[in-house]
Design an enzyme around this catalytic site. Structure first.
Site, PDB file in Angstrom:
ATOM      1  N   TYR A 193      47.730  -9.884  32.618  1.00  0.00           N
ATOM      2  CA  TYR A 193      46.308 -10.160  32.852  1.00  0.00           C
ATOM      3  C   TYR A 193      45.471  -9.751  31.638  1.00  0.00           C
ATOM      4  O   TYR A 193      44.683 -10.547  31.102  1.00  0.00           O
ATOM      5  CB  TYR A 193      45.854  -9.391  34.099  1.00  0.00           C
ATOM      6  CG  TYR A 193      44.385  -9.555  34.405  1.00  0.00           C
ATOM      7  CD1 TYR A 193      43.941 -10.566  35.253  1.00  0.00           C
ATOM      8  CD2 TYR A 193      43.429  -8.699  33.849  1.00  0.00           C
ATOM      9  CE1 TYR A 193      42.587 -10.719  35.541  1.00  0.00           C
ATOM     10  CE2 TYR A 193      42.081  -8.851  34.126  1.00  0.00           C
ATOM     11  CZ  TYR A 193      41.665  -9.857  34.965  1.00  0.00           C
ATOM     12  OH  TYR A 193      40.332 -10.008  35.230  1.00  0.00           O
ATOM     13  N   ASP A 197      38.441  -0.295  34.438  1.00  0.00           N
ATOM     14  CA  ASP A 197      39.736   0.382  34.294  1.00  0.00           C
ATOM     15  C   ASP A 197      40.133   0.551  32.831  1.00  0.00           C
ATOM     16  O   ASP A 197      41.068   1.283  32.514  1.00  0.00           O
ATOM     17  CB  ASP A 197      40.824  -0.380  35.063  1.00  0.00           C
ATOM     18  CG  ASP A 197      40.878  -1.846  34.648  1.00  0.00           C
ATOM     19  OD1 ASP A 197      41.327  -2.135  33.530  1.00  0.00           O
ATOM     20  OD2 ASP A 197      40.456  -2.711  35.443  1.00  0.00           O
ATOM     21  N   GLU A 229      29.638  -1.848  32.928  1.00  0.00           N
ATOM     22  CA  GLU A 229      30.284  -1.702  34.249  1.00  0.00           C
ATOM     23  C   GLU A 229      29.249  -1.132  35.221  1.00  0.00           C
ATOM     24  O   GLU A 229      28.581  -0.149  34.921  1.00  0.00           O
ATOM     25  CB  GLU A 229      31.502  -0.760  34.116  1.00  0.00           C
ATOM     26  CG  GLU A 229      32.074  -0.204  35.393  1.00  0.00           C
ATOM     27  CD  GLU A 229      32.680  -1.257  36.324  1.00  0.00           C
ATOM     28  OE1 GLU A 229      33.647  -1.921  35.921  1.00  0.00           O
ATOM     29  OE2 GLU A 229      32.173  -1.394  37.463  1.00  0.00           O
ATOM     30  N   ASP A 273      24.026  -3.160  35.581  1.00  0.00           N
ATOM     31  CA  ASP A 273      24.291  -4.496  36.113  1.00  0.00           C
ATOM     32  C   ASP A 273      24.453  -5.468  34.927  1.00  0.00           C
ATOM     33  O   ASP A 273      23.608  -5.496  34.033  1.00  0.00           O
ATOM     34  CB  ASP A 273      23.073  -4.860  36.976  1.00  0.00           C
ATOM     35  CG  ASP A 273      23.208  -6.210  37.626  1.00  0.00           C
ATOM     36  OD1 ASP A 273      23.539  -7.182  36.919  1.00  0.00           O
ATOM     37  OD2 ASP A 273      22.964  -6.295  38.840  1.00  0.00           O
ATOM     38  N   GLY A 274      25.519  -6.241  34.939  1.00  0.00           N
ATOM     39  CA  GLY A 274      25.797  -7.158  33.828  1.00  0.00           C
ATOM     40  C   GLY A 274      24.666  -8.136  33.558  1.00  0.00           C
ATOM     41  O   GLY A 274      24.332  -8.428  32.404  1.00  0.00           O
ATOM     42  N   ASP A 321      35.480  -9.409  33.185  1.00  0.00           N
ATOM     43  CA  ASP A 321      36.659  -8.881  33.888  1.00  0.00           C
ATOM     44  C   ASP A 321      36.176  -8.346  35.232  1.00  0.00           C
ATOM     45  O   ASP A 321      36.054  -7.141  35.436  1.00  0.00           O
ATOM     46  CB  ASP A 321      37.300  -7.775  33.046  1.00  0.00           C
ATOM     47  CG  ASP A 321      38.520  -7.195  33.732  1.00  0.00           C
ATOM     48  OD1 ASP A 321      39.106  -7.861  34.610  1.00  0.00           O
ATOM     49  OD2 ASP A 321      38.889  -6.048  33.394  1.00  0.00           O
ATOM     50  N   SER A 373      35.786  -8.116  39.601  1.00  0.00           N
ATOM     51  CA  SER A 373      36.603  -8.105  40.806  1.00  0.00           C
ATOM     52  C   SER A 373      36.439  -9.461  41.491  1.00  0.00           C
ATOM     53  O   SER A 373      35.885 -10.394  40.903  1.00  0.00           O
ATOM     54  CB  SER A 373      36.217  -6.925  41.704  1.00  0.00           C
ATOM     55  OG  SER A 373      34.826  -6.902  41.873  1.00  0.00           O
ATOM     56  N   ASP A 374      36.852  -9.571  42.739  1.00  0.00           N
ATOM     57  CA  ASP A 374      36.909 -10.891  43.366  1.00  0.00           C
ATOM     58  C   ASP A 374      35.525 -11.493  43.624  1.00  0.00           C
ATOM     59  O   ASP A 374      34.537 -10.779  43.776  1.00  0.00           O
ATOM     60  CB  ASP A 374      37.707 -10.806  44.671  1.00  0.00           C
ATOM     61  CG  ASP A 374      39.179 -10.594  44.369  1.00  0.00           C
ATOM     62  OD1 ASP A 374      39.487  -9.743  43.519  1.00  0.00           O
ATOM     63  OD2 ASP A 374      40.018 -11.287  44.962  1.00  0.00           O
TER      64      ASP A 374
HETATM   65  N1  SPD Z   1      42.160 -11.521  42.731  1.00  0.00           N
HETATM   66  C1  SPD Z   1      42.353 -10.537  41.740  1.00  0.00           C
HETATM   67  C2  SPD Z   1      41.339 -10.619  40.664  1.00  0.00           C
HETATM   68  C3  SPD Z   1      41.246  -9.319  39.959  1.00  0.00           C
HETATM   69  C4  SPD Z   1      40.499  -9.418  38.711  1.00  0.00           C
HETATM   70  N2  SPD Z   1      40.161  -8.148  38.151  1.00  0.00           N
HETATM   71  C5  SPD Z   1      41.177  -7.430  37.544  1.00  0.00           C
HETATM   72  C6  SPD Z   1      40.669  -6.222  36.832  1.00  0.00           C
HETATM   73  C7  SPD Z   1      41.651  -5.722  35.840  1.00  0.00           C
HETATM   74  N3  SPD Z   1      41.042  -5.092  34.732  1.00  0.00           N
END
Ligand code: SPD
Length: 305
Positions: free
Chosen positions: A75, A100, A120, A151-152, A169, A171-172
């Protein structure tokens, strides 16, 4: 993204963590918790870190897998080296999300890069990653890195014309990060780019799940549509991430330079360079392969992916 879809949440049962992803309809994936290292709600989201025999340390946000020690290289190397090696001279890079540190770690491998900004919203993700995910959080130790807890969208408004590459990068798309999948955010990214700038975003879905047509509007095609209205060149790439639903992750890229060609690296790495950068997944051949999609996906993405 689609407001009728409930935001995901953490589901732990009988020592297993279960991801019922809202885009992997009618399926779930489970990972055995060999050790529960951390589980707390931050101001923004539910954060879980576990140890799993096969995948090592794993991070979940609101019940959705974000990374595992075993496969995060696929990833992070993809979301960074595909765009950076498609740019002639990336000097200033912004990462939105990425608490992360894995994206920072990979960006820092580029000697052309002079400034790396990370924006972030959730400081707790950074704190937890520094404690439990040292293999990714090592990215924070590079002296070029500046962290902004913000906030981005707001950060972009205050930083117009500053970046060669912006990596989202997130999250969902159904939870906290949903705004990062919308047109206003993409408009702001475009304005925050220098001439010839490039964006690369994780697109949440994979073509297999989108093919089911269960969600409207689907994430990849929606992102492509948004990017096509704003940028002259767009592209879609896929990488293999075994712990993600369907084992794949898709990235949508766009450039303000009409001559950008994403499908082969503008700057090829030698084997020696790939070794020196400690790359586990990416090399120049993989770069070209990431843009090769099955027939059904090509049709779904349209002629210019
Ligand atoms: N459906 C999973 C998507 C996750 C994307 N974010 C990953 C963060 C890693 N740095």
């Amino acid at each position: 993204m689609d407001e009728s879809v409930p935001a995901p949440s953490t589901l732990i049962k009988d020592g297993w963590i279960i991801e019922c992803s809202d885009y992997h309809v009618g399926c779930s994936q489970t990972f055995r918790i060999d050790e529960l290292l951390y589980h707390e709600k931050s101001e923004f989201q539910d954060i879980v870190v576990i140890k799993n025999e096969l995948f090592g340390t794993m991070l979940f946000l609101d019940g959705a897998i974000q990374l595992s020690e075993r496969d995060e290289c696929a990833y992070h190397e993809s979301i960074v080296h595909l765009p950076l090696l498609s740019h002639p001279n990336p000097k200033s890079v912004l990462v939105v999300g990425g608490g992360d540190g894995g994206v920072l770690r990979e960006v820092a491998k580029h000697s052309t890069v002079e400034e790396i900004h990370l924006c972030e919203i959730d400081e707790k993700v950074i704190e937890v990653s520094k404690k439990y995910l040292p293999m990714t959080a090592v990215g924070f130790s590079d002296p070029r890195v500046k962290v902004h807890i913000q906030d981005g969208n707001v950060f972009l408004e205050d930083n117009k014309g500053k970046f060669d590459v912006i990596i989202t990068d997130s999250s969902d798309s159904s939870g906290l990060a949903s705004v990062l999948f919308e047109k206003p955010y993409h408009q702001k990214m475009k304005e925050a780019l220098k001439p010839g700038g490039i964006i690369c975003s994780q697109a949440d879905e994979v073509s297999w799940t989108e093919q089911q047509g269960r969600f409207s509007p689907p994430c990849i095609t929606k992102l492509l549509e948004v990017c096509r209205t704003l940028f002259p060149v767009t592209a879609t790439a896929t990488s293999n991430v075994p712990t993600f639903p369907c084992g794949l992750c898709t990235f949508v890229m766009a450039s303000t330079n009409k001559d950008t060609v994403f499908e082969r690296p503008l700057r090829k790495l030698t084997e020696r360079e790939a070794e020196d950068m400690n790359l586990q997944y990416y090399d120049s051949e993989l770069h070209a392969g990431a843009f090769v999609h099955p027939r059904f996906a090509r049709k779904m993405f349209g002629a210019q992916s």
